[in-house]
Design a protein around this motif. Structure first.
Motif, PDB file in Angstrom:
ATOM      1  N   TYR A   3      50.221  56.648 176.751  1.00  8.74           N
ATOM      2  CA  TYR A   3      49.685  55.286 176.751  1.00  8.74           C
ATOM      3  C   TYR A   3      50.332  54.436 177.842  1.00  8.74           C
ATOM      4  N   GLU A   4      51.617  54.642 178.091  1.00  5.84           N
ATOM      5  CA  GLU A   4      52.292  53.889 179.158  1.00  5.84           C
ATOM      6  C   GLU A   4      51.684  54.219 180.514  1.00  5.84           C
ATOM      7  N   LEU A   5      51.430  55.497 180.762  1.00  5.52           N
ATOM      8  CA  LEU A   5      50.763  55.905 182.012  1.00  5.52           C
ATOM      9  C   LEU A   5      49.353  55.323 182.083  1.00  5.52           C
ATOM     10  N   TYR A   6      48.672  55.356 180.962  1.00  8.82           N
ATOM     11  CA  TYR A   6      47.326  54.782 180.895  1.00  8.82           C
ATOM     12  C   TYR A   6      47.360  53.301 181.274  1.00  8.82           C
ATOM     13  N   LYS A   7      48.265  52.554 180.660  1.00  8.68           N
ATOM     14  CA  LYS A   7      48.369  51.115 180.940  1.00  8.68           C
ATOM     15  C   LYS A   7      48.669  50.875 182.415  1.00  8.68           C
ATOM     16  N   PRO A  79      41.036  55.417 174.374  1.00  6.04           N
ATOM     17  CA  PRO A  79      42.041  54.351 174.467  1.00  6.04           C
ATOM     18  C   PRO A  79      41.533  52.988 174.007  1.00  6.04           C
ATOM     19  N   PHE A  80      40.274  52.682 174.304  1.00  6.72           N
ATOM     20  CA  PHE A  80      39.739  51.381 173.923  1.00  6.72           C
ATOM     21  C   PHE A  80      39.458  51.288 172.424  1.00  6.72           C
ATOM     22  N   VAL A  81      39.491  52.422 171.730  1.00  9.04           N
ATOM     23  CA  VAL A  81      39.336  52.424 170.280  1.00  9.04           C
ATOM     24  C   VAL A  81      40.686  52.161 169.614  1.00  9.04           C
ATOM     25  N   THR A  82      41.710  52.809 170.139  1.00  6.97           N
ATOM     26  CA  THR A  82      43.046  52.738 169.543  1.00  6.97           C
ATOM     27  C   THR A  82      43.810  51.481 169.955  1.00  6.97           C
ATOM     28  N   HIS A  83      43.599  51.023 171.179  1.00  3.00           N
ATOM     29  CA  HIS A  83      44.379  49.904 171.717  1.00  3.00           C
ATOM     30  C   HIS A  83      43.447  48.748 172.101  1.00  3.00           C
ATOM     31  N   ASN A  84      44.035  47.618 172.265  1.00  4.84           N
ATOM     32  CA  ASN A  84      43.276  46.420 172.628  1.00  4.84           C
ATOM     33  C   ASN A  84      43.116  46.364 174.152  1.00  4.84           C
ATOM     34  N   VAL A  85      42.246  47.231 174.670  1.00  3.71           N
ATOM     35  CA  VAL A  85      41.972  47.264 176.110  1.00  3.71           C
ATOM     36  C   VAL A  85      40.465  47.175 176.319  1.00  3.71           C
ATOM     37  N   GLN A  86      40.093  46.630 177.447  1.00  7.50           N
ATOM     38  CA  GLN A  86      38.683  46.464 177.777  1.00  7.50           C
ATOM     39  C   GLN A  86      38.329  47.404 178.931  1.00  7.50           C
ATOM     40  N   PRO A  87      37.521  48.438 178.663  1.00  4.53           N
ATOM     41  CA  PRO A  87      37.123  49.330 179.760  1.00  4.53           C
ATOM     42  C   PRO A  87      36.155  48.622 180.714  1.00  4.53           C
ATOM     43  N   GLY A 138      39.130  52.986 182.167  1.00 10.55           N
ATOM     44  CA  GLY A 138      39.608  52.743 180.814  1.00 10.55           C
ATOM     45  C   GLY A 138      39.045  53.612 179.716  1.00 10.55           C
ATOM     46  N   VAL A 139      38.407  54.742 180.046  1.00  9.59           N
ATOM     47  CA  VAL A 139      37.791  55.548 178.999  1.00  9.59           C
ATOM     48  C   VAL A 139      38.558  56.821 178.648  1.00  9.59           C
ATOM     49  N   HIS A 140      39.629  57.117 179.396  1.00 11.04           N
ATOM     50  CA  HIS A 140      40.450  58.302 179.109  1.00 11.04           C
ATOM     51  C   HIS A 140      41.925  58.006 179.351  1.00 11.04           C
TER      52      HIS A 140
END
Length: 192
Positions: A3-7, A79-87, A138-140
């Motif tokens: 998740y850190e890499l994703y962010k 990621p957008f399901v688990t975390h508060n992120v906007q793809p 933001g989808v993977h």
């Protein structure tokens, strides 16, 4: 860490409309671009290139099937399901691991690389852009992409190790095509 890499990677989005649009293009256009690339190699290439296109196509299809099986065994939410992120793009809330787009792109690219280094290198660069774009938009997660690369490497090896089994079938398809369009064995249409 995933998740850190994703962010970190997804955090680059939203700062440059040009880069965002390029990544969206890589993500949304991946399948069409790969299809056009394979079609161009098929039409403009020689007999050996046409065989490679069929091997790559088989690899891409098997890669997607393997991904479906993996996603049924191990389910990772997007990621957008688990975390508060906007793809940057809308996407179904299905399994995140592994990335179908990345697996398809790398499976095709690795098989092309094993058969033709220059063509394959271009395909690998594009596949890397597809993988990066999937995280950027933001989808993977990055590990979804890494998992796809590992699946693709193993798949490319298996497909190439199966060439003795596949080659008669592939040679027959290429032979029929070349007979229909009047291409001499081993030449491209542009060399005639």
């Amino acid at each position: 860490m995933n998740y850190e890499l994703y962010k970190w990677i997804h955090g680059f989005s939203g700062h440059s409309e040009l880069l965002d649009n390029f990544m969206i293009f890589c993500t949304k256009g991946a399948i069409a671009i790969l299809a056009i690339m394979l079609l161009f190699i098929w039409v403009a290439g020689k007999t050996k290139h046409r065989r490679s296109v069929l091997y790559a196509g088989i690899g891409g299809v098997i890669g997607i099937i393997v991904n479906i099986l993996i996603s049924h065994i191990y389910y990772e939410p997007r990621p957008f399901v688990t975390h508060n992120v906007q793809p940057l793009i809308s996407h179904a809330a299905d399994a995140s691991f592994p990335s179908d787009h990345t697996t398809g792109a790398f499976s095709i690219a690795f098989i092309l690389w094993l058969r033709h280094r220059r063509i394959g290198t271009v395909a690998i660069i594009f596949a890397a852009l597809v993988g990066l774009s999937r995280v950027w938009v933001g989808v993977h997660y990055p590990f979804d992409v890494l998992g796809s690369i590992i699946v693709s490497i193993l798949l490319a090896i298996v497909v190439m190790k199966s060439s003795k089994l596949l080659d008669p079938f592939i040679r027959k398809i290429v032979f029929i095509y070349e007979r229909i369009v009047g291409v001499k064995k081993g030449t491209s249409r542009h060399n005639m």
